[in-house]
Design an enzyme around this catalytic site. Structure first.
Site, short mmCIF file in Angstrom:
data_model
loop_
_atom_site.label_atom_id
_atom_site.label_comp_id
_atom_site.label_asym_id
_atom_site.label_seq_id
_atom_site.Cartn_x
_atom_site.Cartn_y
_atom_site.Cartn_z
N GLY A 243 0.77 -1.24 0.00
CA GLY A 243 0.00 0.00 0.00
C GLY A 243 0.80 1.29 0.00
O GLY A 243 0.20 2.37 0.02
N CYS A 356 -15.52 3.07 -26.82
CA CYS A 356 -16.88 3.59 -26.88
C CYS A 356 -17.44 3.80 -25.48
O CYS A 356 -18.40 3.13 -25.08
CB CYS A 356 -17.76 2.61 -27.64
SG CYS A 356 -17.75 2.97 -29.35
C1 LIG Z 1 -3.04 -8.35 0.36
C2 LIG Z 1 -2.38 -7.32 -0.45
N1 LIG Z 1 -1.05 -7.15 -0.32
C3 LIG Z 1 -0.39 -6.24 -1.06
C4 LIG Z 1 -1.05 -5.44 -1.97
C5 LIG Z 1 -0.24 -4.48 -2.78
O1 LIG Z 1 -0.68 -3.19 -2.67
P1 LIG Z 1 0.21 -2.04 -3.33
O2 LIG Z 1 0.41 -2.39 -4.75
O3 LIG Z 1 -0.60 -0.81 -3.15
O4 LIG Z 1 1.51 -2.02 -2.58
C6 LIG Z 1 -2.43 -5.57 -2.13
C7 LIG Z 1 -3.17 -4.73 -3.09
O5 LIG Z 1 -4.32 -4.85 -3.34
C8 LIG Z 1 -3.12 -6.54 -1.34
O6 LIG Z 1 -4.43 -6.71 -1.46
#
Ligand SMILES: Cc1ncc(COP(=O)(O)O)c(C=O)c1O
Length: 429
Positions: A243, A356
């Site tokens: 995240g 479209c």
């Molecule tokens: C369980 C889990 N781990 C890691 C990630 C990776 O997130 P990011 O690409 O934002 O680091 C996600 C993204 O959906 C996730 O659901």
């Protein structure tokens, strides 16, 4: 048509993007191996080497091909996969299976079986039914499966609602209600084929603050203490998900990796001290942070339509099928006219895709110099969740993926053809 030779062109990772567009056609996904590797190395120096008992797995949903598996493997990271297809890609790439973690809020029996038969390192259990599935398969295959239980810590990330995942009202994770989580823990503890290693949470994606990680850690560490008191269960691992936010536009207040990881580590260490429990191994799962800024997409500008006193639309030869994020989450991007990189922007245009759908707009009100049919547009920070989310909507073939390496550029995914679009069809009359 503009004489593109006369203008200075936009370089990405040392490569002339106008030359790449000419040579490989557009739309074209372009990825820099060096940027991906430098991100992996930052994880190593600022997290893995800096803090004891830590692990990192690349969240492969951001971008996955067999070549990407090879890069991640050679950088020593693990891999988070979320479907049979991602797992199969890792298997075919020869990725070390003990470093693979299988996620998913609705894993099928077949996906579970593929994971267990191939000895994946961890299964991240998202529903109590999965414990029965794992037990059944593992007993049949005479295996012991190491698992983490994904919980919904009741903490959402401050991001688009489609990419916030840790809140209580979420499709992901086992609810933290005592009777629900205890049932799962007791089931796992009592299974001869399951080894419960700890818990997992993922609060959301593209986060620019660390507060939601810290809040979730508080909740999960309290759970660790209670499970120790109630069942004598000692959790050895905690997975705090991915995240970490990246640069898409100048409005993004990007922070270094250690802003997140140092505070995650401190929060865990402080809380363990307060609760008098051992510090577990800490796992992170960045996806976008590793690959997002390592990619750009090149398009060719086609129709330029000026609506007097209203707006100018410049349409490109791709859009929603190769990058659904603007339509899906109102995601914002920056872009440059690659063949006029030295021209001062003096107007705004809206970059439209060719589908479209009125919602197929890649960028609203982009500052550009005078543009015309044939110009090359480079959209930046498209390395994550573009290729991996691409579709064939309107029967548009997916672009090729070009990897820029120290030894030249290499096609790692061929451009789809019209025949590829038909290849699975059977006409019954
Ligand atoms: C369980 C889990 N781990 C890691 C990630 C990776 O997130 P990011 O690409 O934002 O680091 C996600 C993204 O959906 C996730 O659901």
């Amino acid at each position: 048509m503009v004489n593109i030779e006369q203008s200075k062109s936009y370089k990405f990772a040392g490569y002339d993007t106008v030359e790449l567009a000419k040579k490989y056609g557009t739309p074209l996904y372009v990825l820099s191996e060096e940027i991906i590797r430098s991100r992996c190395r930052e994880i190593k120096t600022d997290f893995l080497d800096k803090h004891k008992n830590t692990k990192a797995a690349y969240a492969s949903k951001a971008f996955l091909t067999m070549t990407m598996c090879k890069i991640i493997e050679s950088e020593g990271l693990g891999l988070d996969v979320v479907s049979g297809g991602e797992l199969y890609t890792a298997i075919k790439a020869g990725f070390p299976m003990d470093k693979v973690m299988l996620h998913g809020n609705n894993k099928s029996y077949d996906e579970m079986e593929m994971a267990i038969a191939n000895d994946v390192g961890r299964i991240i259990v998202d529903h109590i039914d999965e414990l029965y599935m794992i037990e059944d398969i593992a007993a049949r295959l005479s295996k012991t499966v190491k698992i983490l239980i994904r919980v919904a810590p009741g903490v959402g990330g401050n991001t688009h609602k489609y990419i916030t995942t840790g809140q209580k009202d979420s499709k992901f994770g086992i609810p933290l209600a005592k009777e629900t989580i205890d049932e799962a823990v007791i089931k796992a503890m009592n299974s001869r084929h399951i080894e419960l290693m700890g818990f997992h949470f993922h609060v959301g994606s593209n986060l620019f603050e660390n507060d939601s990680y810290i809040a979730a850690i508080d909740v999960v560490m309290n759970l660790y203490r209670r499970l120790k008191d109630d069942f004598g269960f000692i959790a050895k691992e905690i997975n705090t998900g991915g995240g970490f936010g990246i640069y898409y536009t100048k409005n993004d207040s990007v922070k270094p990796l250690k802003y997140y990881t140092d505070s995650i580590m401190k929060a865990i260490e402080d809380k363990c001290k307060e609760l008098e429990i051992d510090i577990p191994t800490v796992i992170i799962e960045p996806g976008r942070w590793i690959v997002g800024e390592a990619g750009i997409t090149l398009y060719t500008i086609g129709a330029v339509k000026e609506i007097p006193d209203t707006r100018t639309y410049a349409s490109v030869d791709g859009g929603l099928p190769d990058n659904p994020r603007p339509a899906l989450y109102s995601a914002k991007y920056e872009a440059v006219i690659a063949n006029k990189y030295d021209h001062k922007p003096d107007r705004k245009v809206t970059i439209a895709g060719k589908c479209c759908e009125s919602g197929d707009i890649l960028i609203w009100d982009l500052d550009v110099p005078q543009i015309e049919r044939g110009d090359i547009l480079a959209v930046l920070s498209t390395g994550a969740y573009n290729y991996s989310m691409a579709s064939n909507y309107n029967r548009i073939p997916r672009p090729a993926v070009l990897l820029l390496t120290k030894d030249g550029e290499k096609i790692i995914v061929e451009r789809e053809t019209y025949d590829d679009l038909l290849s699975k069809e059977r006409v019954p009359f």
